[in-house]
Design a protein around this motif. Structure first.
Motif, PDB file in Angstrom:
ATOM      1  N   UNK A  85       0.836  -1.190   0.000  1.00 35.43           N
ATOM      2  CA  UNK A  85       0.000   0.000   0.000  1.00 35.43           C
ATOM      3  C   UNK A  85       0.876   1.247   0.000  1.00 35.43           C
ATOM      4  N   UNK A  86       0.238   2.391  -0.231  1.00 35.83           N
ATOM      5  CA  UNK A  86       0.986   3.651  -0.220  1.00 35.83           C
ATOM      6  C   UNK A  86       1.626   3.887   1.137  1.00 35.83           C
ATOM      7  N   UNK A  87       0.892   3.552   2.201  1.00 34.42           N
ATOM      8  CA  UNK A  87       1.421   3.745   3.551  1.00 34.42           C
ATOM      9  C   UNK A  87       2.642   2.870   3.799  1.00 34.42           C
ATOM     10  N   UNK A  88       2.565   1.611   3.376  1.00 39.69           N
ATOM     11  CA  UNK A  88       3.700   0.707   3.557  1.00 39.69           C
ATOM     12  C   UNK A  88       4.906   1.163   2.744  1.00 39.69           C
ATOM     13  N   UNK A 110       5.596   4.210   1.895  1.00 40.31           N
ATOM     14  CA  UNK A 110       6.161   5.397   2.554  1.00 40.31           C
ATOM     15  C   UNK A 110       7.038   5.015   3.737  1.00 40.31           C
ATOM     16  N   UNK A 111       6.739   3.845   4.335  1.00 36.74           N
ATOM     17  CA  UNK A 111       7.520   3.380   5.476  1.00 36.74           C
ATOM     18  C   UNK A 111       8.738   2.559   5.065  1.00 36.74           C
ATOM     19  N   UNK A 112       8.934   2.397   3.742  1.00 35.41           N
ATOM     20  CA  UNK A 112      10.145   1.734   3.287  1.00 35.41           C
ATOM     21  C   UNK A 112       9.957   0.419   2.563  1.00 35.41           C
ATOM     22  N   UNK A 113       8.727  -0.118   2.490  1.00 38.51           N
ATOM     23  CA  UNK A 113       8.513  -1.375   1.781  1.00 38.51           C
ATOM     24  C   UNK A 113       8.622  -1.149   0.287  1.00 38.51           C
ATOM     25  N   UNK A 114       9.262  -2.074  -0.413  1.00 36.40           N
ATOM     26  CA  UNK A 114       9.386  -1.990  -1.861  1.00 36.40           C
ATOM     27  C   UNK A 114       8.000  -2.003  -2.477  1.00 36.40           C
ATOM     28  N   UNK A 115       7.772  -1.162  -3.507  1.00 41.93           N
ATOM     29  CA  UNK A 115       6.426  -1.049  -4.062  1.00 41.93           C
ATOM     30  C   UNK A 115       5.946  -2.345  -4.699  1.00 41.93           C
ATOM     31  N   UNK A 116       6.869  -3.217  -5.120  1.00 40.27           N
ATOM     32  CA  UNK A 116       6.477  -4.528  -5.658  1.00 40.27           C
ATOM     33  C   UNK A 116       6.596  -5.644  -4.625  1.00 40.27           C
ATOM     34  N   UNK A 117       7.045  -5.299  -3.436  1.00 43.34           N
ATOM     35  CA  UNK A 117       7.219  -6.309  -2.396  1.00 43.34           C
ATOM     36  C   UNK A 117       8.469  -7.139  -2.546  1.00 43.34           C
ATOM     37  N   UNK A 118       9.432  -6.682  -3.329  1.00 49.07           N
ATOM     38  CA  UNK A 118      10.682  -7.423  -3.510  1.00 49.07           C
ATOM     39  C   UNK A 118      11.523  -7.300  -2.240  1.00 49.07           C
ATOM     40  N   UNK A 119      11.908  -8.411  -1.610  1.00 45.57           N
ATOM     41  CA  UNK A 119      12.650  -8.357  -0.334  1.00 45.57           C
ATOM     42  C   UNK A 119      14.143  -8.134  -0.570  1.00 45.57           C
ATOM     43  N   UNK A 120      14.528  -6.914  -0.867  1.00 45.33           N
ATOM     44  CA  UNK A 120      15.919  -6.630  -1.201  1.00 45.33           C
ATOM     45  C   UNK A 120      16.869  -6.993  -0.060  1.00 45.33           C
TER      46      UNK A 120
END
Length: 461
Positions: free
Chosen positions: A38-41, A43-53
């Motif tokens: 989500x936009x909130x996540x 903004x908190x640093x989560x990759x927009x595609x959910x890729x676990x860098x």
């Protein structure tokens, strides 16, 4: 169109499959929503595609540099000779570098429940939106409907089990939605059409018997004094127009071109003027009723696969494998293109003007979609930076949503962006004020591109 499929470069999804332990079971809808960003996540640093860098062996920035350095753009015409390289160097010198400071559309959500597939690597018109809550995405031999509000995914066109089709199914190569219709093209020249507003049965026709007659592109438009019509662009070098006002599709025009047609789009406003691009550097303007050539637009260096009209009908954008999009004023075709816009990594395979005409979206085969400011002369851009094959992009008809479909082994999804609140109120004001008042009020501030976009071109019919 070339028939050779180049090797797809590895994405983080491929690497994640090798490097991260995953459950063998298919994910459920609830699990997909848990994987959403989500936009909130974000903004908190989560990759927009959910890729676990953090679990991979490199950072996002490091992998971006690797991709930029290793990606090979596919071309059909020889560019490896010294003369070809000189032409490319000259071409790229024409491309002014925009300032990438635009923030017109804000990330809203990445939906992992929505999967997309790319069947032919050169054809990327595989997502369309008929409202903010009606998005159509191609997956295998079917088209799914996604409602971002209810978060419900429904299969609405199933082209498996079609008698006479190779392998018992229509292999979908392209699609379009609009005017109350959903249409899909097939690898062996099929055209399937069904209503999105009624229970009218699906119609399927074989537009050509040519063994290399793949349907490359579809455009749906409202013909003047008539109902919805469909333009089918095929590899047999014939552009066909169908009256789709009834379930019995009727071919009302056939126009031959000297090359395979990869996409064609009809000028807005009931015009017969049609832009066709294909296996040639030039784009062609023609009258779809008479078949008469109006002009050829010369400037690209390779084959083109994308074309889009500005809503006002004077500006035309074309996308090419030479890694550029060009913008033309169709009232003055002899002066060359008004703008040359260079891609970041690869060919420009999909183009869309926003419904307001304020922005042009240019999608590459992978990783990059760029939004350009039209009224500002394309001097400012917003770059959307992702990883994976781009199946297509679409604006909602009100211009408040931008959707990008990603096809990837692991991170296939639908990205949703929202128009900024500030711009939203500007467009509401413009609609209420009417365009003539807007032009008069802002004439001394507007860029010449604004006038080019808002002055109607002569119409051939």
């Amino acid at each position: 169109m070339a028939e050779v499929l180049p090797r797809r470069p590895a994405t983080p999804g491929d690497i994640a499959e090798r490097d991260i332990d995953t459950d063998d079971e298919e994910s459920s809808e609830d699990e997909d929503q848990e994987l959403d960003t989500t936009a909130e996540q974000h903004a908190e640093g989560k990759d927009l595609q959910g890729i676990p860098w953090e679990r991979l062996h490199f950072t996002r920035d490091q992998y971006r540099e690797t991709r930029l350095g290793s990606y090979n753009n596919y071309t059909n015409l020889e560019q490896q000779t010294a003369e070809g390289q000189r032409q490319l160097d000259k071409l790229f010198a024409e491309c002014g570098e925009p300032t990438r400071t635009g923030l017109w559309y804000h990330f809203h959500r990445n939906s992992r429940a929505v999967h997309a597939t790319v069947v032919h690597f050169q054809l990327r018109n595989l997502v369309w939106a008929t409202s903010s809550h009606d998005v159509y995405v191609m997956l295998d031999s079917a088209i799914n409907h996604w409602n971002p509000l209810s978060r419900k995914l429904t299969r609405v066109m199933n082209l498996q089990g079609q008698v006479g089709a190779p392998g018992g199914k229509v292999q979908v190569s392209t699609m379009a939605a609009g005017c109350g219709l959903l249409a899909a093209g097939g690898f062996t020249g099929e055209l399937a059409v069904q209503s999105t507003t009624s229970n009218r049965p699906m119609s399927i026709v074989k537009v050509t018997e040519n063994e290399n007659g793949i349907t490359n592109g579809i455009d749906i438009f409202q013909a003047r004094g008539s109902g919805p019509h469909i333009v089918a662009s095929n590899n047999d070098a014939v552009l066909r127009v169908y009256d789709a006002s009834t379930a019995a599709l009727k071919c009302v025009s056939q126009v031959e071109c000297p090359w395979a047609i990869n996409f064609a789009a009809v000028q807005p406003g009931g015009s017969c003027l049609t832009a066709a691009v294909g296996d040639a550097p030039e784009a062609r303007l023609l009258d779809w009723r008479t078949g008469k050539k109006v002009a050829d637009l010369v400037g690209h260096f390779d084959y083109s696969f994308a074309a889009a009209w500005h809503p006002e009908g004077n500006l035309l954008a074309t996308g090419n494998q030479d890694m550029t999009a060009r913008v033309w004023d169709v009232r003055n075709t002899g002066v060359g293109s008004l703008a040359v816009l260079k891609g970041r990594m690869g060919a420009v395979r999909s183009l869309r003007f926003s419904p307001s005409g304020a922005h042009l979206a240019a999608a590459e085969p992978a990783d990059f979609l760029t939004l350009y400011d039209v009224a500002g002369g394309f001097q400012e851009a917003q770059e959307i930076n992702l990883f994976g094959e781009i199946a297509g992009t679409a604006f909602s008809p009100d211009g408040e949503r931008l959707f990008i479909a990603i096809a990837d082994l692991t991170y296939s999804s639908l990205l949703e962006y929202h128009l900024s609140e500030k711009l939203r109120w500007v467009w509401i004001w413009l609609i209420k004020a009417k365009a003539p008042a807007f032009r008069g009020l802002h004439s001394k501030f507007a860029h010449p591109f604004m006038f080019a976009a808002n002055s109607r071109a002569p119409q051939p019919c």
